[in-house]
Each structure stands twice: as structure tokens, then as C-alpha cells.
Design a protein around this motif. Structure first.
Motif, PDB file in Angstrom:
ATOM      1  N   ASP A  86      -1.233   1.401   1.823  1.00 38.86           N
ATOM      2  CA  ASP A  86      -2.498   1.053   1.156  1.00 38.86           C
ATOM      3  C   ASP A  86      -3.714   1.245   2.054  1.00 38.86           C
ATOM      4  OD1 ASP A  86      -1.311   0.381  -1.220  1.00 38.86           O
ATOM      5  OD2 ASP A  86      -1.198  -1.763  -0.786  1.00 38.86           O
ATOM      6  N   LEU A  87      -3.507   1.483   3.346  1.00 40.90           N
ATOM      7  CA  LEU A  87      -4.625   1.586   4.295  1.00 40.90           C
ATOM      8  C   LEU A  87      -5.583   2.721   3.934  1.00 40.90           C
ATOM      9  CD1 LEU A  87      -2.605   1.122   7.617  1.00 40.90           C
ATOM     10  CD2 LEU A  87      -4.374  -0.435   6.763  1.00 40.90           C
ATOM     11  N   PRO A  88      -6.835   2.602   4.365  1.00 45.32           N
ATOM     12  CA  PRO A  88      -7.823   3.655   4.057  1.00 45.32           C
ATOM     13  C   PRO A  88      -7.377   5.057   4.480  1.00 45.32           C
ATOM     14  CG  PRO A  88      -8.928   1.731   4.932  1.00 45.32           C
ATOM     15  CD  PRO A  88      -7.453   1.458   5.045  1.00 45.32           C
ATOM     16  N   SER A  89      -6.655   5.171   5.611  1.00 41.63           N
ATOM     17  CA  SER A  89      -6.254   6.519   6.026  1.00 41.63           C
ATOM     18  C   SER A  89      -5.056   7.039   5.225  1.00 41.63           C
ATOM     19  CB  SER A  89      -5.973   6.577   7.526  1.00 41.63           C
ATOM     20  OG  SER A  89      -5.195   5.492   7.941  1.00 41.63           O
ATOM     21  N   PHE A  90      -4.484   6.190   4.365  1.00 42.13           N
ATOM     22  CA  PHE A  90      -3.418   6.638   3.456  1.00 42.13           C
ATOM     23  C   PHE A  90      -3.971   6.641   2.026  1.00 42.13           C
ATOM     24  CE2 PHE A  90      -1.312   5.238   7.238  1.00 42.13           C
ATOM     25  CZ  PHE A  90      -0.280   6.128   7.410  1.00 42.13           C
ATOM     26  N   ASP A  91      -3.453   5.774   1.172  1.00 41.97           N
ATOM     27  CA  ASP A  91      -3.851   5.819  -0.244  1.00 41.97           C
ATOM     28  C   ASP A  91      -5.164   5.096  -0.525  1.00 41.97           C
ATOM     29  OD1 ASP A  91      -1.529   7.162  -0.546  1.00 41.97           O
ATOM     30  OD2 ASP A  91      -0.460   5.589  -1.631  1.00 41.97           O
ATOM     31  N   ASP A  92      -5.634   4.311   0.421  1.00 39.84           N
ATOM     32  CA  ASP A  92      -6.885   3.560   0.266  1.00 39.84           C
ATOM     33  C   ASP A  92      -6.893   2.756  -1.035  1.00 39.84           C
ATOM     34  OD1 ASP A  92      -9.337   2.603   1.005  1.00 39.84           O
ATOM     35  OD2 ASP A  92     -10.457   4.391   0.465  1.00 39.84           O
ATOM     36  N   GLU A  93      -5.834   1.995  -1.252  1.00 36.06           N
ATOM     37  CA  GLU A  93      -5.714   1.189  -2.475  1.00 36.06           C
ATOM     38  C   GLU A  93      -6.330  -0.192  -2.255  1.00 36.06           C
ATOM     39  OE1 GLU A  93      -4.753   1.948  -5.389  1.00 36.06           O
ATOM     40  OE2 GLU A  93      -3.487   3.733  -5.204  1.00 36.06           O
ATOM     41  N   GLN A  94      -7.120  -0.630  -3.212  1.00 30.82           N
ATOM     42  CA  GLN A  94      -7.722  -1.963  -3.127  1.00 30.82           C
ATOM     43  C   GLN A  94      -6.797  -3.030  -3.704  1.00 30.82           C
ATOM     44  OE1 GLN A  94     -11.080  -2.082  -1.704  1.00 30.82           O
ATOM     45  NE2 GLN A  94     -10.253  -0.055  -1.224  1.00 30.82           N
ATOM     46  N   LEU A  95      -5.949  -2.618  -4.626  1.00 36.70           N
ATOM     47  CA  LEU A  95      -5.047  -3.565  -5.297  1.00 36.70           C
ATOM     48  C   LEU A  95      -3.596  -3.219  -5.012  1.00 36.70           C
ATOM     49  CD1 LEU A  95      -6.464  -3.962  -8.933  1.00 36.70           C
ATOM     50  CD2 LEU A  95      -6.472  -5.689  -7.119  1.00 36.70           C
ATOM     51  N   ARG A  96      -2.779  -4.261  -4.927  1.00 35.34           N
ATOM     52  CA  ARG A  96      -1.335  -4.066  -4.752  1.00 35.34           C
ATOM     53  C   ARG A  96      -0.661  -5.250  -5.428  1.00 35.34           C
ATOM     54  NH1 ARG A  96       2.554  -0.569  -4.020  1.00 35.34           N
ATOM     55  NH2 ARG A  96       1.332   0.534  -2.440  1.00 35.34           N
ATOM     56  N   ARG A  97       0.266  -4.933  -6.329  1.00 35.16           N
ATOM     57  CA  ARG A  97       0.975  -5.989  -7.044  1.00 35.16           C
ATOM     58  C   ARG A  97      -0.019  -6.958  -7.686  1.00 35.16           C
ATOM     59  NH1 ARG A  97       5.627  -7.303  -2.398  1.00 35.16           N
ATOM     60  NH2 ARG A  97       7.046  -5.628  -2.945  1.00 35.16           N
ATOM     61  N   GLY A 121      -8.676  -7.071   6.881  1.00 32.46           N
ATOM     62  CA  GLY A 121      -9.174  -6.017   7.760  1.00 32.46           C
ATOM     63  C   GLY A 121      -8.058  -5.070   8.163  1.00 32.46           C
ATOM     64  N   GLU A 122      -8.453  -3.870   8.547  1.00 31.81           N
ATOM     65  CA  GLU A 122      -7.469  -2.829   8.852  1.00 31.81           C
ATOM     66  C   GLU A 122      -6.547  -3.193  10.012  1.00 31.81           C
ATOM     67  OE1 GLU A 122     -10.099   0.877   8.470  1.00 31.81           O
ATOM     68  OE2 GLU A 122      -8.177   1.616   9.219  1.00 31.81           O
ATOM     69  N   ALA A 123      -7.130  -3.716  11.100  1.00 31.25           N
ATOM     70  CA  ALA A 123      -6.333  -3.959  12.300  1.00 31.25           C
ATOM     71  C   ALA A 123      -5.235  -4.993  12.023  1.00 31.25           C
ATOM     72  CB  ALA A 123      -7.226  -4.420  13.455  1.00 31.25           C
ATOM     73  N   ILE A 124      -5.616  -6.101  11.386  1.00 34.78           N
ATOM     74  CA  ILE A 124      -4.620  -7.131  11.085  1.00 34.78           C
ATOM     75  C   ILE A 124      -3.571  -6.607  10.099  1.00 34.78           C
ATOM     76  CG2 ILE A 124      -4.267  -9.431  10.077  1.00 34.78           C
ATOM     77  CD1 ILE A 124      -5.571  -9.621  12.763  1.00 34.78           C
ATOM     78  N   THR A 173       4.726  11.154   5.520  1.00 32.77           N
ATOM     79  CA  THR A 173       4.029  12.294   6.136  1.00 32.77           C
ATOM     80  C   THR A 173       3.966  13.478   5.167  1.00 32.77           C
ATOM     81  OG1 THR A 173       4.848  11.604   8.296  1.00 32.77           O
ATOM     82  CG2 THR A 173       4.023  13.859   8.126  1.00 32.77           C
ATOM     83  N   MET A 174       5.113  13.782   4.534  1.00 32.91           N
ATOM     84  CA  MET A 174       5.130  14.890   3.551  1.00 32.91           C
ATOM     85  C   MET A 174       4.141  14.600   2.437  1.00 32.91           C
ATOM     86  SD  MET A 174       9.189  15.631   2.964  1.00 32.91           S
ATOM     87  CE  MET A 174      10.316  14.803   4.076  1.00 32.91           C
ATOM     88  N   ASP A 175       4.079  13.342   2.020  1.00 34.74           N
ATOM     89  CA  ASP A 175       3.180  12.942   0.939  1.00 34.74           C
ATOM     90  C   ASP A 175       1.722  13.198   1.335  1.00 34.74           C
ATOM     91  OD1 ASP A 175       2.817  11.921  -1.587  1.00 34.74           O
ATOM     92  OD2 ASP A 175       2.726   9.837  -0.939  1.00 34.74           O
ATOM     93  N   LEU A 176       1.361  12.787   2.552  1.00 31.41           N
ATOM     94  CA  LEU A 176      -0.001  13.020   3.055  1.00 31.41           C
ATOM     95  C   LEU A 176      -0.326  14.504   3.047  1.00 31.41           C
ATOM     96  CD1 LEU A 176      -0.028  10.810   6.279  1.00 31.41           C
ATOM     97  CD2 LEU A 176      -1.582  10.531   4.344  1.00 31.41           C
ATOM     98  N   LEU A 198      -5.542  13.566  18.301  1.00 33.14           N
ATOM     99  CA  LEU A 198      -4.877  14.855  18.109  1.00 33.14           C
ATOM    100  C   LEU A 198      -4.325  15.048  16.707  1.00 33.14           C
ATOM    101  CD1 LEU A 198      -2.876  15.414  21.403  1.00 33.14           C
ATOM    102  CD2 LEU A 198      -4.520  16.998  20.391  1.00 33.14           C
ATOM    103  N   PHE A 199      -3.769  13.973  16.129  1.00 30.67           N
ATOM    104  CA  PHE A 199      -3.005  14.140  14.879  1.00 30.67           C
ATOM    105  C   PHE A 199      -3.626  13.429  13.687  1.00 30.67           C
ATOM    106  CE2 PHE A 199      -0.053  14.718  18.408  1.00 30.67           C
ATOM    107  CZ  PHE A 199       0.567  15.900  18.059  1.00 30.67           C
ATOM    108  N   GLY A 200      -4.708  12.686  13.914  1.00 29.22           N
ATOM    109  CA  GLY A 200      -5.308  11.927  12.817  1.00 29.22           C
ATOM    110  C   GLY A 200      -4.725  10.527  12.732  1.00 29.22           C
TER     111      GLY A 200
END
Lengths: 306, 306
Positions: A96-107, A117-120, A170-173, B115-117
Motif C-alpha cells: 500500500d506504500l506510496p512507492s507501490f500501489d499508493d492505496e489510501q484504504l485497506r480492508r 507515516g511511511e517510515a513506521i 517486483t514483476m508487478d511493479l 540505484l534501484f528506486g
């Protein structure tokens, strides 16, 4: 709180099984995770938020149902049931993270990174993965069959790693916006979603001391329902709504993500799920009645799309 | 390639030990990680990049030296040595992310996410964590002492999780710009860096079948060198340069991160490392000559700051 109506479809024996075993898993998960008083508070709140955001607990149910098919009681595989759910939750947080699907909602609730926050959120996922393996190891230490628990840990580790879930992600990205062939999409799904579903089924068998032939059969079953599950997810993403999905529908299409319906059409995709359900049934032939719950779960997975 | 001169300080017996055992660990890591031909290529390249970016391999050396202190050969603990390095590498990748320290350099090379994002870097860390546990489990399956390997997995899992490394990283995030007391800083370091260093030492003992008393002693040793290691890191961050650190110095101060030198002064911080070295020595008393390498490693850790 948004309801999860997809679970209410299950009726009769499967409904009873699901209700009973989900309650067992919820209680066990609550005991595994540190309470709200644990420090650091934010990290533990983030972990609990995501684990208790109302998942279907499909993977734990598969561990327990596969254990039942191989003759062991739910409590004997409960640690593995919890661990695969911890792994699944970690993967959702990171997906769900911004660098992946960037989803605001889950379940149906705000995503972990939106709230904490992203780090936590990254750390909550990391810590859930570590907890899953720690929990499996503790269970093994208290068991008369340490070798079985080591085999379960190896199976879960392989399902998560670079040729499993992380590889599939990774393939999905890299597929987003590109043009995948249907065989590449199968391969992506087998890694991204299928590997952990299959590992869940295998864990039930491994911890029951199942024979090599039985494990091969369980793997065939797991692979079939894993792919069916993903095709149904794709169908729901086209046809579902927020209340049904607990997240924004159409997300795949928005990202230019190839899906089964987009590649072969809705009807052919639905036909394939029926074929996969038959494959799953065939794989379980030698287990007889002991595998009735696994069969019902396969039917339930496919029926989600209707 | 930037050199890692901090290692060259080690001379005599320790230098020979380090050179020989590092070569063993490098070869074993190369065999554990999938090669450049493995799919998905980007993920595997990211994993290999970070694992082979020229680390000191301190944690593997601690596993091997602790094993030696308890009477087992390096090859008997080699899988654990590799696994703690895989865990350490995953933690560095995630720590360098923009939502954490946002470091461009690591071990003198570009950070994984540069390097890889970001997404691939997160997945590379996730997959390295999974691989570490999978590798431990495989080693246990081939061992006559499966219970010891389960104990090692539990120890590593606890060291990584929410009351170990991930918890410490959370405290670190929340401490930035704030005002920590010295005791809180000790607590932060014990979790963030100390837990995995101590777990590395413990793994050597656990896999050797060490007694409870010996494991208590090893834990005391690990806790002492873990804190010393972090204080020295803080001192180097004040006084070092890029060539010595392999990363940008002064990063802690830039982020307003509390450090030992900033809280108690450089001299007192250095004195504390001497006290910790004596504590580490004392802890090892009952091991006699078998623990000579562990003692030399303690001295080496403290001497890095001179």
C-alpha cells in the motif's frame, strides 16, 4: 466499520468452520502481538492496526483445513496459521506504500502509512515479518517434531522471498503500463499471491507429518486455488465496489496493470476459475472426506466472483 | 571502490582470523544469494549490490568467534553467520530510504534505493529478511540438532522485531530533533544496534549447545560490545571522513539526532567505551583461551575510534 460481506457468503459446514476457526485465530493473534502498552507505542499500534483491520483470515483457514485433511487438530498448527497471517499483513502494508500501489484504504480502513507515516509503516511490516518467523520457531521449540517446524519455516521463507512474494511484487511493479502476455501474468500471480497461499496449505500438511505424495497433492491444490483467488480478485476489481472490496475498485486499471479480464475477457476469466476449482478437487481425491473443508474453501474462493 | 581502512587496523591473530573467516563468509553469501541470471533480475541485482557492497562482516565474525569460544568449528555455524549479515544488510537498505535517513551513500557506494528506486529497495530488504530465516531453517533441517537451530531462529527473530532492531529504529525516528536523556539513548542503541550484535554472539553459543550460564555470559559480552560499537560509531560520525566511514559524516548531527558525544562529551564517551571493553572481558572469564578472538574483537571495536 465497513463490513466484509464476502465472508458471509459461506454457509453450512464451511460457515461454521470459518466462524469457529477465525475466532481461534483472532484470539491467538491477539496473544502473539504485543499489547498497546508495549514500547515503542507507535510501532505496536501500527502493527495491531493492520493485523486487526478485519481480514478474511483465508491463509490461516487454509493452514487449519490442510492440517485437518492430514489428521491434526487446529491447535497443533495454530502458530503457523497466525504466522502466515502476520506475513500476509506485512505484505499488504508494504504494497500500500506510496512507492507501490499508493492505496489510501485497506480492508475498509485507512492504510497503515496514511495513519502512521511511511517510515513506521515500513517498520511495522518488517517487524511483522520477523515476528512471524520468531513465532514459528517458538512453536517448534515446544514441539516433539522440531524438524517439521523447520520445514514449515523454510516453506514460508521461500514463499516470501525473491522467488516468491517479493519476486512477484517486483514483476508487478515492472509490468505496470507494460504489455504482459497471459503466461507472464500467470507467473506473476503464482509468485505474488500464489506462493504464500500454497505455503499456507503446505504448512498444514508439513506440520501433520504428511507423506511426500500428500504434500505434492496439497501443492497442486494450493497452486490451483491461488491462481483462482487472483483471477477472482481481478474480476472483483473490475466489477466490485468499495463496500465489497474494502478498498478502491478499479485500482489495477488506473495503474495500467494487466489483469486476467483485461487480457482474456471477463467470461473466459470466469471459466478459468471453474476449471481451477475442478483441478483443486482432483488434487484432493486421495484425502477423501478429510479434505471436505479444503474443497469447500476452493468453491468459496471461486464463488466470491458471482 | 572505496577502501574500508577500519578493518586493516586489526593485526596479528585477529587480522589472520578476520581475513580467513571473511573469505569463508563471502563465499558462503555468494552461494546463498541467487545469481545475476535469476528472475526478477532487478530485485536480485539490488540484493547482491547491497550484500556485496563491502561490509566489515562484523556480525558473522561474532557468530564464528562465539562458536569457537564454545568449541565448534566455523562451518558448523556458517549458515547463521550468513543469515545475520543478510538481516544486517536488509536493515541498512531500509534505514537509508528517504523516509528514514535518506542516505545517498552506504559503505562507499550508492545506496540501494538511489540505484534501484525506493520500491525495489524496500522489496530487496524484505526478501533478504525472508532469505535469512529460510537459510537458517534449511541449515537446521540438515543438522543433528534441530532444536538449536530453532533457538537461533527465535533469537534472530526477537533481535529484528518490534522490541529489537525495528523498535530501536522507531525510537531513533521519534528522537530526531528531540531531547533524549542518556538512559533513553542507551535503550535506543541496545535495541537498534545492540540486539542483532548480541543475537549474533548468542547464535554461536546456541548452535554449539552452550550451557545456560555460558549463554548468559555471552549475552553480557554482546550487550557490552554492542553499546561500545554504537558509541564508537557516534564518535566516528563526529570525527571521521567519507573515506573512513563509507558514508557522509555528520549525518546524525544534521538530523538533530542525539548521540553519546553530544550528550556527555567526546572524552566521557571514549572513557565509557574503555569501561565497556573491560565488562566484555570480564564476561568471558570462564571461557579461558577459547574466547581470545572474542576478546580481540572487543578491543578492535573500541580501537576503531582512535
Amino acid at each position: 466499520m465497513t463490513e466484509q460481506p464476502t465472508l458471509e457468503v459461506a454457509i453450512g459446514d464451511l460457515g461454521t468452520f470459518m466462524q469457529r476457526e477465525r475466532a481461534r485465530v483472532e484470539a491467538a493473534l491477539a496473544a502473539v502481538l504485543a499489547g498497546p502498552e508495549a514500547e515503542p507505542e507507535s510501532l505496536h499500534r501500527a502493527m495491531r492496526h493492520s493485523v486487526f483491520a478485519g481480514g478474511k483470515r483465508l491463509r490461516p483457514l487454509l493452514v487449519i483445513a490442510a492440517g485437518k485433511a492430514c489428521g491434526v487438530q487446529p491447535d497443533e498448527v495454530l502458530a503457523a496459521a497466525c504466522s502466515v497471517e502476520l506475513i500476509h499483513t506485512y505484505s499488504l502494508i508494504h504494497d500500500d506504500l506510496p512507492s507501490f500501489d499508493d492505496e489510501q484504504l485497506r480492508r475498509g480502513k485507512l492504510s497503515c502509512h496514511v495513519l502512521f507515516g511511511e517510515a513506521i509503516a515500513i517498520l511495522a511490516g518488517d517487524a511483522l515479518q520477523a515476528l512471524a518467523f520468531e513465532h514459528l520457531a517458538h512453536a517448534g521449540r515446544g514441539s516433539p517434531h522440531p524438524q517439521r517446524w523447520l520445514a514449515a519455516i523454510a516453506a514460508v521463507g521461500a514463499a516470501v522471498g525473491s522467488s516468491g512474494m517479493c519476486g512477484g511484487q517486483t514483476m508487478d511493479l515492472e509490468a505496470a503500463g507494460g504489455s504482459l502476455q497471459i503466461e507472464q501474468l500467470r507467473c506473476l500471480h503464482a509468485a505474488k499471491t500464489g506462493a504464500l497461499l500454497t505455503a499456507s496449505v503446505l504448512c498444514g500438511g508439513i506440520l501433520a507429518g504428511a507423506s511426500g505424495a500428500d504434500l505434492v497433492a496439497l501443492r497442486r491444490y494450493g497452486d490451483a486455488i491461488g491462481l483462482a483467488f487472483q483471477i477472482v480478485d481481478d474480476l472483483l476489481d473490475v466489477e466490485g465496489d468499495v463496500a465489497q472490496l474494502g478498498k478502491r475498485p478499479g485500482g489495477d486499471a488506473d495503474r495500467g496493470q494487466p489483469t486476467f479480464p483485461s487480457l482474456v475477457g471477463t467470461e473466459e476469466a470466469r471459466d478459468e476459475t471453474q476449471g481451477l476449482m475442478r483441478q483443486a478437487d482432483d488434487a484432493l481425491e486421495s484425502f477423501g472426506d478429510a479434505a471436505s473443508t479444503l474443497r469447500e474453501i476452493a468453491a468459496y474462493i471461486v464463488d466470491r466472483s458471482r
